[in-house]
Design a protein around this motif. Structure first.
Motif, mmCIF file in Angstrom:
data_model
loop_
_atom_site.group_PDB
_atom_site.id
_atom_site.type_symbol
_atom_site.label_atom_id
_atom_site.label_comp_id
_atom_site.label_asym_id
_atom_site.label_seq_id
_atom_site.Cartn_x
_atom_site.Cartn_y
_atom_site.Cartn_z
ATOM 1 N N HIS A 242 35.187 39.987 23.589
ATOM 2 C CA HIS A 242 34.495 39.304 24.695
ATOM 3 C C HIS A 242 33.003 39.180 24.358
ATOM 4 O O HIS A 242 32.392 40.147 23.872
ATOM 5 C CB HIS A 242 34.667 40.095 25.995
ATOM 6 C CG HIS A 242 34.313 39.295 27.204
ATOM 7 N ND1 HIS A 242 33.007 39.094 27.598
ATOM 8 C CD2 HIS A 242 35.082 38.611 28.090
ATOM 9 C CE1 HIS A 242 32.996 38.335 28.690
ATOM 10 N NE2 HIS A 242 34.244 38.028 29.001
ATOM 11 N N PRO A 243 32.403 38.007 24.600
ATOM 12 C CA PRO A 243 30.970 37.853 24.289
ATOM 13 C C PRO A 243 30.082 38.902 24.965
ATOM 14 O O PRO A 243 29.053 39.289 24.400
ATOM 15 C CB PRO A 243 30.655 36.446 24.814
ATOM 16 C CG PRO A 243 31.956 35.711 24.692
ATOM 17 C CD PRO A 243 33.015 36.734 25.021
ATOM 18 N N CYS A 281 33.561 31.621 35.134
ATOM 19 C CA CYS A 281 33.403 32.927 34.491
ATOM 20 C C CYS A 281 32.086 33.533 34.963
ATOM 21 O O CYS A 281 31.025 32.921 34.780
ATOM 22 C CB CYS A 281 33.393 32.764 32.972
ATOM 23 S SG CYS A 281 32.919 34.291 32.142
ATOM 24 N N PHE A 283 30.207 35.536 33.736
ATOM 25 C CA PHE A 283 29.242 35.771 32.661
ATOM 26 C C PHE A 283 28.640 34.461 32.138
ATOM 27 O O PHE A 283 27.712 34.488 31.317
ATOM 28 C CB PHE A 283 29.952 36.537 31.520
ATOM 29 C CG PHE A 283 29.048 37.016 30.417
ATOM 30 C CD1 PHE A 283 27.955 37.835 30.675
ATOM 31 C CD2 PHE A 283 29.293 36.664 29.095
ATOM 32 C CE1 PHE A 283 27.116 38.280 29.659
ATOM 33 C CE2 PHE A 283 28.468 37.100 28.065
ATOM 34 C CZ PHE A 283 27.377 37.910 28.353
ATOM 35 N N HIS A 284 29.118 33.310 32.622
ATOM 36 C CA HIS A 284 28.750 32.055 31.942
ATOM 37 C C HIS A 284 27.235 31.773 31.888
ATOM 38 O O HIS A 284 26.752 31.268 30.873
ATOM 39 C CB HIS A 284 29.540 30.843 32.505
ATOM 40 C CG HIS A 284 28.950 30.211 33.720
ATOM 41 N ND1 HIS A 284 29.415 30.457 35.003
ATOM 42 C CD2 HIS A 284 27.925 29.323 33.853
ATOM 43 C CE1 HIS A 284 28.701 29.757 35.858
ATOM 44 N NE2 HIS A 284 27.787 29.076 35.205
ATOM 45 N N CYS A 287 26.090 33.606 28.780
ATOM 46 C CA CYS A 287 26.949 33.583 27.589
ATOM 47 C C CYS A 287 26.491 32.523 26.593
ATOM 48 O O CYS A 287 26.330 31.355 26.950
ATOM 49 C CB CYS A 287 28.389 33.316 28.016
ATOM 50 S SG CYS A 287 29.531 33.345 26.622
ATOM 51 N N LYS A 289 28.291 31.546 24.171
ATOM 52 C CA LYS A 289 29.469 30.830 23.645
ATOM 53 C C LYS A 289 30.175 30.021 24.728
ATOM 54 O O LYS A 289 31.324 29.610 24.543
ATOM 55 C CB LYS A 289 30.455 31.842 23.055
ATOM 56 C CG LYS A 289 29.901 32.587 21.850
ATOM 57 C CD LYS A 289 30.943 33.526 21.277
ATOM 58 C CE LYS A 289 30.420 34.179 20.001
ATOM 59 N NZ LYS A 289 31.320 35.198 19.502
ATOM 60 N N ALA A 290 29.513 29.849 25.868
ATOM 61 C CA ALA A 290 30.163 29.186 27.006
ATOM 62 C C ALA A 290 30.663 27.791 26.627
ATOM 63 O O ALA A 290 29.993 27.054 25.895
ATOM 64 C CB ALA A 290 29.196 29.111 28.175
ATOM 65 N N ILE A 291 31.843 27.463 27.117
ATOM 66 C CA ILE A 291 32.445 26.147 26.850
ATOM 67 C C ILE A 291 32.099 25.252 28.043
ATOM 68 O O ILE A 291 32.576 25.484 29.159
ATOM 69 C CB ILE A 291 33.981 26.261 26.701
ATOM 70 C CG1 ILE A 291 34.350 27.334 25.660
ATOM 71 C CG2 ILE A 291 34.596 24.915 26.366
ATOM 72 C CD1 ILE A 291 35.780 27.833 25.751
ATOM 73 N N CYS A 295 33.855 26.857 31.459
ATOM 74 C CA CYS A 295 33.450 28.226 31.809
ATOM 75 C C CYS A 295 32.722 28.306 33.153
ATOM 76 O O CYS A 295 32.842 29.313 33.858
ATOM 77 C CB CYS A 295 32.591 28.818 30.703
ATOM 78 S SG CYS A 295 33.525 29.063 29.182
ATOM 79 N N PRO A 300 38.290 32.848 34.034
ATOM 80 C CA PRO A 300 39.299 33.217 33.031
ATOM 81 C C PRO A 300 40.204 34.334 33.531
ATOM 82 O O PRO A 300 39.750 35.245 34.227
ATOM 83 C CB PRO A 300 38.465 33.682 31.834
ATOM 84 C CG PRO A 300 37.138 34.049 32.387
ATOM 85 C CD PRO A 300 36.941 33.274 33.657
ATOM 86 N N CYS A 313 38.562 35.776 28.855
ATOM 87 C CA CYS A 313 37.598 34.821 28.303
ATOM 88 C C CYS A 313 38.365 33.585 27.871
ATOM 89 O O CYS A 313 39.432 33.707 27.261
ATOM 90 C CB CYS A 313 36.885 35.470 27.113
ATOM 91 S SG CYS A 313 35.837 34.326 26.201
ATOM 92 N N HIS A 314 37.816 32.401 28.171
ATOM 93 C CA HIS A 314 38.512 31.160 27.805
ATOM 94 C C HIS A 314 38.646 30.989 26.293
ATOM 95 O O HIS A 314 39.494 30.231 25.842
ATOM 96 C CB HIS A 314 37.775 29.953 28.400
ATOM 97 C CG HIS A 314 37.900 29.899 29.890
ATOM 98 N ND1 HIS A 314 39.112 29.905 30.540
ATOM 99 C CD2 HIS A 314 36.950 29.871 30.867
ATOM 100 C CE1 HIS A 314 38.914 29.877 31.845
ATOM 101 N NE2 HIS A 314 37.617 29.862 32.076
ATOM 102 N N LEU A 315 37.827 31.704 25.530
ATOM 103 C CA LEU A 315 37.959 31.595 24.069
ATOM 104 C C LEU A 315 39.312 32.112 23.603
ATOM 105 O O LEU A 315 39.758 31.806 22.513
ATOM 106 C CB LEU A 315 36.853 32.401 23.373
ATOM 107 C CG LEU A 315 35.408 31.937 23.604
ATOM 108 C CD1 LEU A 315 34.430 32.939 23.008
ATOM 109 C CD2 LEU A 315 35.189 30.562 22.981
HETATM 110 FE FE1 SF4 Z 1 31.582 33.022 27.664
HETATM 111 FE FE2 SF4 Z 1 33.286 31.228 28.653
HETATM 112 FE FE3 SF4 Z 1 34.214 33.469 27.605
HETATM 113 FE FE4 SF4 Z 1 32.922 33.519 29.923
HETATM 114 S S1 SF4 Z 1 34.880 32.517 29.501
HETATM 115 S S2 SF4 Z 1 32.639 34.890 28.247
HETATM 116 S S3 SF4 Z 1 31.381 31.953 29.588
HETATM 117 S S4 SF4 Z 1 33.116 31.855 26.529
#
Ligand code: SF4
Length: 322
Positions: A242-243, A281, A283-284, A287, A289-291, A295, A300, A313-315
């Motif tokens: 997780h980021p 999310c 945390f977005h 983050c 790495k946010a999509i 996100c 997620p 996490c969506h990743l």
């Molecule tokens: Fe980052 Fe998106 Fe994963 Fe949240 S869901 S931790 S914003 S990549």
């Protein structure tokens, strides 16, 4: 492993007044599912204010959850009446961050350690309990008052009081954060010793992910009231997914003195308060790495990776990751 405590979809929400007439809902703990197995240590890690202490207290029913179920040895602690709650309190104990504030300054160490035995009508030797937590000579220590002791000794008294009733589960909430650096490792190894001698399961609450590595079997990472990653401690530390876990680890100081002046990476931004949980999310906003388009909109769900670890996490959504 046999589950001892199983919390499912536990939330602790409360109303906080934010002015004369308005109030807001604080989501201190939000839909947390967590299992602690017998004789296992799970470290609950995250920044101050992320809901770790509230979750720990909810698992001991020191605060009432707003929703969810908590089973201890397959029984719902939320349905316990006074009598059964009393029995539960013998089996599940707490060690708090500040031992000084949780013990009466007017009682001797002997009286403090004996008090739980007296309340539950049990017999036991205060001296032998003090010896177990390495407070020696026990007769001398038993006659002292909390203010006569060092911070490390006081925390040992608090541990002695917690183990007096031979509990199966202890929530240790930042047990070494107010203790001198020189005593921290000793107190953690004492907890480990007590665990292997008495088969105690621990929820070890800490903001220090580095200490969690040495003192836990599994690590659960908490962010803004939710668990974002749970897995075997070695795996979470050596290969965080997780980021937010990556950010916590990047912020740990390098023990190598040659790297003392190297800049540590920090997680951008501040932890929002529980009344202003971002959509999607949580945390977005912080983050890297946010999509975009996902996100900030979609929350997620936990994904179970092949290694047995869970990551929200969506990743990792829908991916078969080792
Ligand atoms: Fe980052 Fe998106 Fe994963 Fe949240 S869901 S931790 S914003 S990549």
């Amino acid at each position: 492993m046999t589950p001892l405590l199983r919390a499912e979809h536990v939330s602790v929400h409360f109303h906080a007044r934010s002015g004369l007439i308005s109030s807001s809902t604080v989501r201190a703990v939000d839909d947390v599912t967590l299992v602690v197995n017998r004789t296992e240590t799970v470290a609950l890690v995250g920044e101050s204010g992320c809901g770790k202490t509230t979750l720990g207290r909810a698992l001991l029913r020191l605060v009432e959850p707003s929703s969810g179920t908590i089973l201890f040895d397959d029984e719902s602690i939320l349905s316990f009446d006074k009598g059964r709650l009393r029995t539960f309190r013998r089996r599940a104990q707490a060690v708090f961050q500040d031992p000084y504030s949780s013990m009466s300054p007017y009682m001797t160490v002997g009286e403090i350690v004996e008090e739980p035995l007296r309340i539950h009508g049990l017999a036991g030797s205060v001296e032998s309990i003090l010896e177990q937590v390495k407070l020696t000579p026990p007769e001398e220590i038993a006659a002292k008052y909390p203010h006569n002791l060092s911070g490390g000794q006081r925390q040992r008294v608090s541990i002695a009081r917690a183990v007096t009733l031979s509990p199966e589960f202890i929530v240790a909430d930042e047990p070494v954060s107010m203790v001198d650096a020189s005593n921290r490792a000793e107190i953690l190894s004492l907890l480990r010793e007590l665990q292997s001698e008495h088969g105690i399961a621990f929820l070890y609450i800490t903001h220090d992910i580095a200490s969690a590595r040495h003192f836990s079997d599994r690590i659960a990472v908490m962010y803004l009231g939710t668990l974002v990653e749970i897995g075997a401690s070695d795996l979470v530390i050596s290969d965080p997914r997780h980021p937010y876990t990556e950010g916590l680890l990047a912020a740990v100081p390098d023990p190598n003195p040659d790297n003392r002046n190297k800049m540590r990476k920090t997680i951008p931004g501040e932890l929002p308060n529980g009344a202003e949980v971002p959509p999607g999310c949580p945390f977005h906003p912080r983050c890297t790495k946010a999509i975009g388009g996902t996100c900030e909109v979609v929350r997620p769900r936990p994904s179970l990776l092949a290694s047995g670890r869970e990551v929200s996490c969506h990743l990792y959504s829908g991916r078969k990751e080792s």
